[in-house]
Design a protein around this motif. Sequence first.
Motif, short mmCIF file in Angstrom:
data_model
loop_
_atom_site.label_atom_id
_atom_site.label_comp_id
_atom_site.label_asym_id
_atom_site.label_seq_id
_atom_site.Cartn_x
_atom_site.Cartn_y
_atom_site.Cartn_z
N ARG A 23 9.83 -17.78 0.68
CA ARG A 23 8.26 -16.69 0.13
C ARG A 23 8.03 -16.75 -1.43
NH1 ARG A 23 6.97 -12.78 -1.86
NH2 ARG A 23 8.05 -10.95 -1.18
N ALA A 109 4.33 9.29 8.57
CA ALA A 109 5.48 10.66 9.28
C ALA A 109 6.90 10.06 8.76
CB ALA A 109 5.04 9.88 10.69
N ASP A 111 10.75 8.55 8.80
CA ASP A 111 11.53 7.67 9.88
C ASP A 111 12.28 8.62 9.90
OD1 ASP A 111 9.36 5.69 10.49
OD2 ASP A 111 9.80 4.25 8.75
N THR A 245 2.26 -4.85 5.14
CA THR A 245 3.23 -4.64 6.29
C THR A 245 3.74 -4.27 6.45
OG1 THR A 245 3.16 -6.59 6.29
CG2 THR A 245 0.96 -6.05 7.62
N ALA A 247 7.02 -0.24 5.45
CA ALA A 247 7.11 0.36 6.31
C ALA A 247 5.43 1.39 5.94
CB ALA A 247 8.69 2.23 5.47
N THR A 248 4.83 1.36 5.31
CA THR A 248 3.56 2.21 4.79
C THR A 248 2.50 1.04 6.03
OG1 THR A 248 3.55 3.05 3.00
CG2 THR A 248 1.44 3.30 3.54
N ARG A 268 2.07 -10.49 4.50
CA ARG A 268 2.98 -12.10 3.74
C ARG A 268 4.54 -12.22 4.90
NH1 ARG A 268 3.32 -11.53 -3.06
NH2 ARG A 268 5.14 -9.72 -1.74
N THR A 269 5.03 -10.90 4.92
CA THR A 269 6.06 -11.00 5.79
C THR A 269 6.40 -10.03 6.32
OG1 THR A 269 7.18 -11.00 2.96
CG2 THR A 269 8.70 -10.93 5.19
N LYS A 380 15.20 -5.12 4.19
CA LYS A 380 14.24 -4.69 4.30
C LYS A 380 14.29 -2.98 5.06
CE LYS A 380 10.55 -8.14 3.19
NZ LYS A 380 10.00 -7.14 2.25
N VAL A 407 -1.49 -13.20 -0.17
CA VAL A 407 -3.13 -13.42 -0.38
C VAL A 407 -3.59 -14.63 -1.61
CG1 VAL A 407 -5.50 -12.51 -1.04
CG2 VAL A 407 -4.07 -10.86 0.93
N GLY A 432 3.36 -1.32 -2.00
CA GLY A 432 4.11 -0.34 -2.76
C GLY A 432 3.55 -0.05 -3.84
N TYR A 549 11.65 -5.02 -2.47
CA TYR A 549 12.13 -4.41 -3.57
C TYR A 549 13.51 -4.16 -3.46
CZ TYR A 549 12.15 0.03 -0.85
OH TYR A 549 11.98 1.25 0.15
P1 NDP Z 1 6.53 -1.90 0.15
O1 NDP Z 1 7.43 -2.37 -1.22
O2 NDP Z 1 7.98 -2.12 1.07
O3 NDP Z 1 6.44 -3.34 1.13
C1 NDP Z 1 4.54 -3.36 0.27
C2 NDP Z 1 4.39 -4.64 1.22
O4 NDP Z 1 2.51 -5.42 0.87
C3 NDP Z 1 5.16 -5.86 1.83
O5 NDP Z 1 4.41 -6.38 3.09
C4 NDP Z 1 4.15 -7.06 1.11
O6 NDP Z 1 5.15 -8.32 1.15
C5 NDP Z 1 2.93 -6.81 1.14
N1 NDP Z 1 2.21 -7.72 -0.27
C6 NDP Z 1 2.76 -7.08 -2.02
N2 NDP Z 1 1.92 -8.33 -2.98
C7 NDP Z 1 1.75 -9.16 -1.16
C8 NDP Z 1 0.76 -10.28 -1.61
N3 NDP Z 1 0.25 -10.80 -2.88
N4 NDP Z 1 0.10 -10.67 -0.54
C9 NDP Z 1 0.38 -9.94 1.17
N5 NDP Z 1 1.11 -9.14 1.23
C10 NDP Z 1 1.48 -8.52 0.01
O7 NDP Z 1 5.55 -0.45 0.77
P2 NDP Z 1 5.53 0.11 1.28
O8 NDP Z 1 4.76 1.21 0.95
O9 NDP Z 1 5.14 -0.14 2.48
O10 NDP Z 1 6.67 1.30 1.03
C11 NDP Z 1 7.78 1.54 0.00
C12 NDP Z 1 9.43 2.43 1.16
O11 NDP Z 1 8.30 3.69 1.13
C13 NDP Z 1 9.86 2.43 1.81
O12 NDP Z 1 10.57 1.40 2.20
C14 NDP Z 1 10.74 3.24 2.44
O13 NDP Z 1 11.68 3.34 1.89
C15 NDP Z 1 9.21 4.44 2.17
N6 NDP Z 1 8.53 5.42 2.94
C16 NDP Z 1 9.48 5.33 4.27
C17 NDP Z 1 8.54 5.81 4.74
C18 NDP Z 1 9.56 7.47 5.94
O14 NDP Z 1 9.31 7.69 7.07
N7 NDP Z 1 10.25 7.81 5.68
C19 NDP Z 1 7.00 5.84 5.52
C20 NDP Z 1 6.71 4.68 4.74
C21 NDP Z 1 7.82 4.16 3.05
P3 NDP Z 1 5.67 -9.19 1.05
O15 NDP Z 1 7.18 -7.63 2.56
O16 NDP Z 1 6.25 -10.54 1.41
O17 NDP Z 1 6.96 -8.50 0.13
#
Ligand code: NDP
Length: 604
Positions: A23, A109, A111, A245, A247-248, A268-269, A380, A407, A432, A549
């Motif tokens: 990564r 929802a 978590d 992929t 939490a959202t 990606r991960t 994560k 991507v 994110g 992050y």
């Molecule tokens: P994240 O920052 O956790 O996830 C972003 C996603 O985008 C990751 O899977 C990341 O991959 C992917 N990504 C970024 N750039 C690329 C790229 N160039 N190509 C492919 N994939 C890419 O954001 P989220 O919105 O998912 O979540 C943010 C936070 O919000 C959570 O950590 C949590 O704290 C909060 N949350 C809480 C919830 C709750 O239930 N309370 C529900 C939803 C969110 P990679 O992992 O490789 O960086």
Amino acid sequence: MTKSTDLDLDAIRARYRAERDRRTATTAGERQYLDVDQGFSHLLDDPYGEAPPRPAIDREVEVLIVGGGFGGLLTGARLSEAGIDDMLIADAGSDFGGTWYWNRYPGAACDIESYIYFPLLEETGYMPVERYSKSAEIRAHCRRIGEHFGLYEKALFSTQVVALDWDAAAARWIARTNRGDRIAARFTVLTTGPLNRPKLPDIPGIASFAGHSFHTSRWDYAYTGGSATEVMEGLADKRVGIIGTGATGVQCIPPLAKSAQHLTVFQRTPSSVDVRNNSATDPDWAASLHPGWQQERMENFTAQFTRELPATDLVGDGWTALFRTLRERLANNVDGLSAAELFERADFEKMEELRARVASIVEDEAAAEALKPWFSLYCKRPCFHDEFLQSFNRDNVTLVDTAGRGVERITADAIVVAGVEYPVDCLIFATGFDVATSYAQRSGMTVRGVGGLSLSDKWGGGLSTLHGMHTRSFPNCFVISQAQAGMSPNFPHMLSEQTGHIAHIVRHCTAQGIQTVEPTAEAEGNWVDTILKLGEARRQFNADCTPGYYNDEGRNSDVAARSSAFGTGPVAFIKLLQAWREAGDLAGLELDGDHARAKMENAA
Ligand code: NDP
């Protein structure tokens, strides 16, 4: 369940490192993300509410709260309980809710168990309908808090504070907004949220995409149809792509899979995804609760993540499972292993269980392999879902795993990975939020303190605070965040503690006629040193983690280290604040100090 004695510990460690390295080899820090202001500012528009016309206001208030999410609501509630009612709450959204106002994507929802996640349940007399609540119920609870504490009369919605300037002569913060308002406030509380501003990946060609696209935090139901809980009929004839992929993504992929003609998931991960096992609230259990139960339950949950490891685990869900195992192992430590060794083994077992879960659910072997997480659980955000992995067994869902590279390219009508084009009509970014950019960029406002020093400049080389909430040269300004403060997976618990603390200081100042309060340079320096010293263990843990992050996108830099939480843990932090309040001397704070006045004369 796999026991650590059956695991090849060195092989797992090596695999984790290899996954992290593949990564980090291809993506570098925050530079991989775009500033949405550069061509994508429409992403910040509010799709959920109108900004009704209103005349600009010119007001003087005791407290201006910037942000109407849980932090703003709790600050309003705690101030009101402390007898301070002269306040305004400004928020860019058209209602209370903060992150829950913006994040209305399908499947959204909480978590964390709702009984500890919803603030002020006992005060408002509400009981959530299920253990893990959907976003609409959380938003409704935000409105309930607003109504219960009379905060609607104090709210300025669809109003973005764009500048906050310290007027030393008047000892007031002067706020300017995008609605032309001028608000002079004695105190200001900045509670703009840690994950506020959507971010986009800087993928070559992203601006050339000619199909429909949006970010998950601004869901375009006008295009998709349906709602957060209903089928989105507008997608029935659409090829939908989703990037992300986390939490959202994990939450919105199942409803997308049910609605789209075809869904392509670009990963990606992979996230770790444990069982959710949601259930309706048991009325008998609810009736059996005694006054004070919510605080007790919140404290018990937060304490699970600390050295205290309380004997009872009241919540007892997937968040605390690892610590339950650790507690058992510590009690029965026949091999005399250290707590760190026991933790690593419990973690390896948990992740092995989660990888086995993937294999048992996902039928396609290649997809199952790609969906297996190879990192430590707390590298994560752990995810919980009973339909996410199952979505990949549908004929209309394709997983495109980018093997850690992300991507490759976006064209007018397709997403490209490893040279293969995947045509899509609609592209959804579940990518994110800004975390490591400047405070001004993340909050959308410039904050200038004593002598015109901007908060972004002051923190350009890393955060510097006392208790995470005061920073020198910004008198009467309180910042709410988990950085340099206590950190619990249950964010509202810490908000509750911090806002109570702030209300205490404001009430004290008001009662004593104190005009300005700011940390001394010495107290702030000592606190930063404490954060760095106690944060060293977490920093080492982060270094082995796959980027995200949580670890400054793999850079794990000195600047990021200064944003660590208080390393002895949230319970110790809460006790520290409590002891500080009980001492009554506001230690480390300069009251009516010369610093603000001297600068005022310089500036004049
Ligand atoms: P994240 O920052 O956790 O996830 C972003 C996603 O985008 C990751 O899977 C990341 O991959 C992917 N990504 C970024 N750039 C690329 C790229 N160039 N190509 C492919 N994939 C890419 O954001 P989220 O919105 O998912 O979540 C943010 C936070 O919000 C959570 O950590 C949590 O704290 C909060 N949350 C809480 C919830 C709750 O239930 N309370 C529900 C939803 C969110 P990679 O992992 O490789 O960086």
